[in-house]
Structures are given as structure tokens and as C-alpha cells.
Design an enzyme around this catalytic site. Structure first.
Site, PDB file in Angstrom:
ATOM      1  N   GLY A  93       0.757  -1.254   0.000  1.00  0.00           N
ATOM      2  CA  GLY A  93       0.000   0.000   0.000  1.00  0.00           C
ATOM      3  C   GLY A  93       0.785   1.300   0.000  1.00  0.00           C
ATOM      4  O   GLY A  93       0.199   2.357  -0.258  1.00  0.00           O
ATOM      5  N   GLU A 141       3.600  -6.868   1.746  1.00  0.00           N
ATOM      6  CA  GLU A 141       3.428  -7.174   0.313  1.00  0.00           C
ATOM      7  C   GLU A 141       3.464  -5.912  -0.533  1.00  0.00           C
ATOM      8  O   GLU A 141       2.463  -5.539  -1.163  1.00  0.00           O
ATOM      9  CB  GLU A 141       2.075  -7.862   0.098  1.00  0.00           C
ATOM     10  N   PRO A 142       4.589  -5.214  -0.586  1.00  0.00           N
ATOM     11  CA  PRO A 142       4.627  -3.986  -1.390  1.00  0.00           C
ATOM     12  C   PRO A 142       4.701  -4.282  -2.884  1.00  0.00           C
ATOM     13  O   PRO A 142       5.388  -5.213  -3.307  1.00  0.00           O
ATOM     14  CB  PRO A 142       5.922  -3.321  -0.921  1.00  0.00           C
ATOM     15  N   GLY A 143       3.990  -3.515  -3.668  1.00  0.00           N
ATOM     16  CA  GLY A 143       4.054  -3.647  -5.126  1.00  0.00           C
ATOM     17  C   GLY A 143       4.478  -2.328  -5.738  1.00  0.00           C
ATOM     18  O   GLY A 143       5.616  -2.139  -6.163  1.00  0.00           O
ATOM     19  N   ARG A 144       3.541  -1.368  -5.700  1.00  0.00           N
ATOM     20  CA  ARG A 144       3.768  -0.062  -6.317  1.00  0.00           C
ATOM     21  C   ARG A 144       5.071   0.593  -5.854  1.00  0.00           C
ATOM     22  O   ARG A 144       5.833   1.142  -6.644  1.00  0.00           O
ATOM     23  CB  ARG A 144       2.584   0.851  -5.960  1.00  0.00           C
ATOM     24  N   TYR A 184      -8.563   5.914 -12.927  1.00  0.00           N
ATOM     25  CA  TYR A 184      -8.495   6.554 -11.602  1.00  0.00           C
ATOM     26  C   TYR A 184      -8.238   8.051 -11.655  1.00  0.00           C
ATOM     27  O   TYR A 184      -7.866   8.629 -10.622  1.00  0.00           O
ATOM     28  CB  TYR A 184      -7.319   5.995 -10.776  1.00  0.00           C
ATOM     29  N   CYS A 226      -9.068   5.529 -30.123  1.00  0.00           N
ATOM     30  CA  CYS A 226     -10.287   6.099 -30.688  1.00  0.00           C
ATOM     31  C   CYS A 226     -11.218   6.597 -29.597  1.00  0.00           C
ATOM     32  O   CYS A 226     -12.379   6.187 -29.514  1.00  0.00           O
ATOM     33  CB  CYS A 226     -10.972   5.071 -31.564  1.00  0.00           C
ATOM     34  N   GLU A 227     -10.709   7.383 -28.735  1.00  0.00           N
ATOM     35  CA  GLU A 227     -11.489   8.109 -27.743  1.00  0.00           C
ATOM     36  C   GLU A 227     -10.584   9.195 -27.169  1.00  0.00           C
ATOM     37  O   GLU A 227      -9.406   9.252 -27.518  1.00  0.00           O
ATOM     38  CB  GLU A 227     -12.016   7.202 -26.643  1.00  0.00           C
ATOM     39  N   TYR A 252       1.471  -1.037 -12.308  1.00  0.00           N
ATOM     40  CA  TYR A 252       0.103  -1.065 -12.831  1.00  0.00           C
ATOM     41  C   TYR A 252      -0.001  -0.371 -14.189  1.00  0.00           C
ATOM     42  O   TYR A 252      -1.022   0.247 -14.497  1.00  0.00           O
ATOM     43  CB  TYR A 252      -0.887  -0.463 -11.802  1.00  0.00           C
TER      44      TYR A 252
HETATM   45  C1  LIG Z   1      -3.532  -8.346  -1.293  1.00  0.00           C
HETATM   46  C2  LIG Z   1      -2.660  -7.279  -1.836  1.00  0.00           C
HETATM   47  N1  LIG Z   1      -1.385  -7.201  -1.410  1.00  0.00           N
HETATM   48  C3  LIG Z   1      -0.551  -6.263  -1.900  1.00  0.00           C
HETATM   49  C4  LIG Z   1      -0.956  -5.346  -2.837  1.00  0.00           C
HETATM   50  C5  LIG Z   1       0.031  -4.350  -3.359  1.00  0.00           C
HETATM   51  O1  LIG Z   1      -0.320  -3.054  -3.068  1.00  0.00           O
HETATM   52  P1  LIG Z   1       0.652  -1.856  -3.463  1.00  0.00           P
HETATM   53  O2  LIG Z   1       0.976  -2.008  -4.891  1.00  0.00           O
HETATM   54  O3  LIG Z   1      -0.149  -0.651  -3.189  1.00  0.00           O
HETATM   55  O4  LIG Z   1       1.843  -1.948  -2.568  1.00  0.00           O
HETATM   56  C6  LIG Z   1      -2.279  -5.378  -3.298  1.00  0.00           C
HETATM   57  C7  LIG Z   1      -2.738  -4.398  -4.276  1.00  0.00           C
HETATM   58  O5  LIG Z   1      -3.853  -4.286  -4.667  1.00  0.00           O
HETATM   59  C8  LIG Z   1      -3.153  -6.382  -2.785  1.00  0.00           C
HETATM   60  O6  LIG Z   1      -4.420  -6.464  -3.203  1.00  0.00           O
END
Ligand SMILES: Cc1ncc(COP(=O)(O)O)c(C=O)c1O
Length: 447
Positions: free
Chosen positions: A248, A290-293, A339, A366-367, A394
Site C-alpha cells: 500500500g 506485500e509492497p508492489g507499487r 483513476y 479512438c477516444e 500497474y
Molecule cells: C492483497 C494485496 N497485497 C498487496 C498489494 C500491493 O499493493 P501496493 O501495490 O499498493 O503496494 C495489493 C494491491 O492491490 C493487494 O491487493
């Protein structure tokens, strides 16, 4: 101007990433092109590991692969000692192709299919994060039939408002995700999980939302989760050993954005959990994040070639807008449309020039696909190169073939070297799943 990761302006007045001049990258790989700054990704991984080891101790960091997944990316985070969070058969299969250790894989999803659960059990993933009663029953019978005991976590809904865009808010009570703690469903799920065959309840999970600048939701979720772990112990005698607090942390899309650093995030999350478990009188659980972004977002830049530039003259409001069209758009970056996401950009072949003019960056779909409603750039010309920043998360993962555009390639850049990690799709790729019934084959005698 905002420069991120290893971004730099070189002696040719060009933007450079990972020691590579982006004009050279565009010439070699074409545009649009996703450029991933490998050092920036590795630096973020190390920052996470070090900060959480320092602040909490017993932690595993799982990269949330939904943010950006390719086989090479799985291999990279594996090298960095990360775990992996996957949320579909496709992500799981990619991890397998990267030879990622399944003992470090966490499988998510609010509506996993029987095929996906069978695959997860067969591969031997560490945890399936169970999100519904239907899944609990299904997984129990699949694992039992396979003669295995599958480790699970339960996805809990802590009832916390993450104060972010509604489409990336997940921890509030009105959510499709997880079992609600407050109304007792989570406790019912625990009892069923404990009684079920073929599964072993090892952890509890929550994820409050994404692109968070304010960490308060974590400090609110920690006591809810800690108290629930104690309640589970009191009522079932099962000791929950693992607490997964999800991902998050937000990233910088605009110069004025100021998200917490990984170190600040680790400090606050760790302190919140340590304080909450002490107050609840339970043993300190092993923590998973669980970091992604925040691992890949700022490391990504999308390079586009500038096409037509149009001044819009409206009788009542002359020169109201200058449209700068690029050779991609909605298909390689759907986030502005989804978003109202905001972005910064650099005119990459005139990177050091004074930004003097406001442009509206639009795509070629096309928009009215607007990538950036208003950005100040130096005077631009058709044929220039535009670098849109913070497109690592993303973007490629959410790309589509709308208008039958081919998806752009991805390169990893580091130390002056660029390596292709996903090639550009071809026109042949676009039709490879098409099936033409015989009666529709041109000049078919059956018509
Ligand atoms: C279960 C879960 N874990 C981790 C993440 C990663 O979140 P972020 O990319 O904001 O760190 C998400 C994103 O939707 C998620 O649904």
C-alpha cells in the site's frame, strides 16, 4: 523538474536512465517503450529488507507481482531474497517459469477457480490466502484429495478507511475482500478452517489499500488484527504465527508528492504491530509485507514519440489548449482513465530546456484518451521524445490490446546497459488466438 532513481540529464541534454541515453533506447527498441531502472528496483528491495529487519526483526517481504510481472522480474526479486504475492494462475505460472521457490509464494484472490487452487496445491505454494467460505471448502477438498496439507492465511477485513481512491480501497467494511472481523464472519471462518481437513491455518492477512501517503490506516489496522489473533487463541487454542499486513505505500507521481520513505513506513508499521501485540498480550508474530507499487512505480518510465501537435482555437477562448499526441495511450497506460491518475513528463531529447508551455498529452486511441491533462514542457516538435515518469506499477501489468495495438516492449537498464525483458508484440501475436469458423472462411462453398 523531478528526477527519480538513476534519472539524469547528460551532456547531450538528453534524459538518461541507468546510464542509458533514452534517445538511444528509443532508436534501438522503438517507441512506445517501458524502461525499468533496475538499480532503483534493487535499491527499493534492499531498503525494505533493511528497514523492516531493523525495526521489527522477523519479517518476510513479498513483492506484489500484480504491480509489474514478467519472468525476469520474478527472477530479480528472487535474487533480492523477496517472497512473491501472486493473484492468478497467470502470475503463478510466471513465477514457476522463473523457477521461483514455491515455499516463498503467497496466492491471493477473492474468487480463485478450482483449477487455480489445484495448481497452487500441486505447485506447493507456501500460503493460499483464503477469501471466502466457498474457497475454504473447495481448497480443503482439493488438498485432501491430493493427500496434502495446504498452509493458509485468512484474509480479514479490519474495517479501516484507507483514504485513497475508491477503486484501490480494500480495508473498509464495505469491500468484496476478506472476512469481516467486526461482524464475526472472520471468527466463523477461523472455526471452519480449524475444523477442515487438508488445510492448516497459519496466518491472518489484511491489505487496507494502495497509493497511501497517510500511514494511519496501518496504525488503526494493527490493533484490530492483534486483538483478533488473541481472540482466535482464546477461542480455538490455535496460535496464529504469521501476520501479513499487505502492501500500500504510495509513490511520487508529481513533484509536489511527498510519500513516506520506506524507512518511515517500516518504523510506523513495525511500531504499530509491536505496540498492538504487546497490548493484546500475544507473542510477536512473524510479519509479512506485500509492497508492489513502491518497489517498481518510480523505477518505470514510458518513452513515447511525439506525433502531431495541435493548437485548439475556440472562437470564444482562442489558444485554449495545445494537444500533444503520443504514439501510445490508453492501451499502455489505462490509469488516467481508470483513476484520474496524474503523471509528470520530461521532453527527453531537450531535457534541460526551460519548460515554457502547457501541453495536454493525449494518446492515439479512438477516444479522448488523455495521459496528462496539463504539463509544462519546453517548446515541443513532432519527432521529439516524451518520457512519462512513474509508470513502473500497474502500467505494463494493466496494458491491453485496445484498437489492436501491440503491447510495447520492456527493457531493464543498469550501468549503461539495456536488456530486453519483454519483446514488442507483433501483429501475428494479435491474431494468434483468433479462430475463424469454416463457414466464415472467405469463398467458403458452404456459405
Ligand atoms: C492483497 C494485496 N497485497 C498487496 C498489494 C500491493 O499493493 P501496493 O501495490 O499498493 O503496494 C495489493 C494491491 O492491490 C493487494 O491487493
Amino acid at each position: 523538474m523531478m528526477l527519480l532513481g538513476t534519472q539524469n540529464i547528460n551532456s547531450r541534454n538528453h534524459l538518461e536512465i541507468g546510464g542509458c541515453d533514452v534517445a538511444d533506447l528509443a532508436a534501438e527498441f522503438g517507441t512506445p517503450l517501458y524502461v525499468m531502472d533496475e538499480k532503483a528496483i534493487r535499491d527499493k528491495c534492499r531498503a525494505y529488507k533493511q528497514a523492516f529487519a531493523r525495526e521489527y526483526g522477523d519479517v518476510d517481504i513479498a513483492y506484489a507481482s500484480k504491480a509489474f510481472i514478467l519472468t525476469a522480474m520474478c527472477a530479480l526479486v528472487d535474487q533480492e531474497g523477496f517472497w512473491l504475492d501472486v493473484a492468478s494462475a497467470g502470475e503463478l505460472y510466471t513465477a514457476k517459469r522463473a523457477d521461483f521457490s514455491m515455499g516463498k509464494v503467497i496466492f491471493h484472490g477473492n474468487n480463485k477457480s478450482a483449477d487455480e487452487l489445484e495448481m497452487a496445491v500441486e505447485y506447493g505454494v507456501k500460503y493460499v490466502v483464503v477469501d471466502s467460505f466457498v474457497e475454504l471448502e473447495l481448497l480443503s477438498s482439493i488438498a485432501e484429495d491430493a493427500g496434502k496439507t495446504q498452509g493458509i492465511m485468512l484474509r480479514c477485513n479490519p474495517g479501516v478507511d484507507p483514504h485513497t481512491h475508491r477503486l484501490i480501497s480494500t480495508g473498509q467494511e464495505d469491500s468484496k475482500f476478506g472476512f469481516n472481523i467486526r461482524n464475526g464472519l472472520a471468527m466463523t471462518a477461523v472455526r471452519q478452517a480449524v475444523a477442515a481437513k487438508g488445510i492448516s491455518l497459519e496466518g491472518l492477512h489484511c491489505h487496507v489499500g494502495s497509493q497511501l501517503f497517510d500511514i494511519t490506516p496501518f496504525t488503526e489496522a494493527a490493533p484490530v488484527m492483534a486483538n483478533f489473533i488473541r481472540q482466535v487463541g482464546d477461542e480455538t487454542r490455535v496460535e496464529i504465527e504469521v501476520l501479513d499486513m499487505g502492501g500500500g505505500l504510495g509513490v511520487r507521481y508529481l513533484e509536489e508528492h511527498n510519500p513516506p520513505s520506506v524507512a518511515e513506513f517500516a518504523k510506523i508499521v513495525s511500531e504499530s504491530v509491536i505496540t498492538a501485540v504487546a497490548a493484546a498480550g500475544i507473542a510477536k508474530p512473524r510479519l509479512i509485507l506485500e509492497p508492489g507499487r513502491s518497489i517498481v512505480g518510480e523505477a518505470g518510465t514510458t518513452l513515447y514519440s511525439v506525433g502531431p501537435i495541435k493548437e485548439v482555437h475556440i472562437a470564444e477562448d482562442p489558444g485554449v489548449r495545445t494537444y500533444l499526441s503520443v504514439d501510445g495511450g490508453l492501451s499502455d497506460n489505462p490509469r488516467p482513465a481508470l483513476y484520474d491518475a496524474v503523471y509528470s513528463a520530461i521532453l527527453a531529447n531537450k531535457a534541460g530546456n526551460e519548460p515554457t508551455k502547457a501541453y495536454t498529452v493525449s494518446g492515439r486511441h479512438c477516444e479522448t484518451d488523455m495521459l496528462i491533462p496539463r504539463v509544462l514542457l519546453p517548446e515541443a516538435k513532432t519527432g521529439d521524445l516524451l518520457a512519462v515518469q512513474t509508470t513502473g506499477a500497474y502500467n505494463h501489468a494493466m496494458a491491453s490490446n485496445y484498437n489492436r495495438f501491440t503491447r510495447p516492449p520492456v527493457v531493464f537498464v543498469m550501468d549503461g546497459k539495456a536488456e530486453l525483458v519483454a519483446r514488442r508484440e507483433t501483429l501475428e501475436d494479435l491474431v494468434k488466438c483468433d479462430v475463424v469458423p469454416e463457414r466464415l472462411v472467405k469463398d467458403s462453398p458452404k456459405v
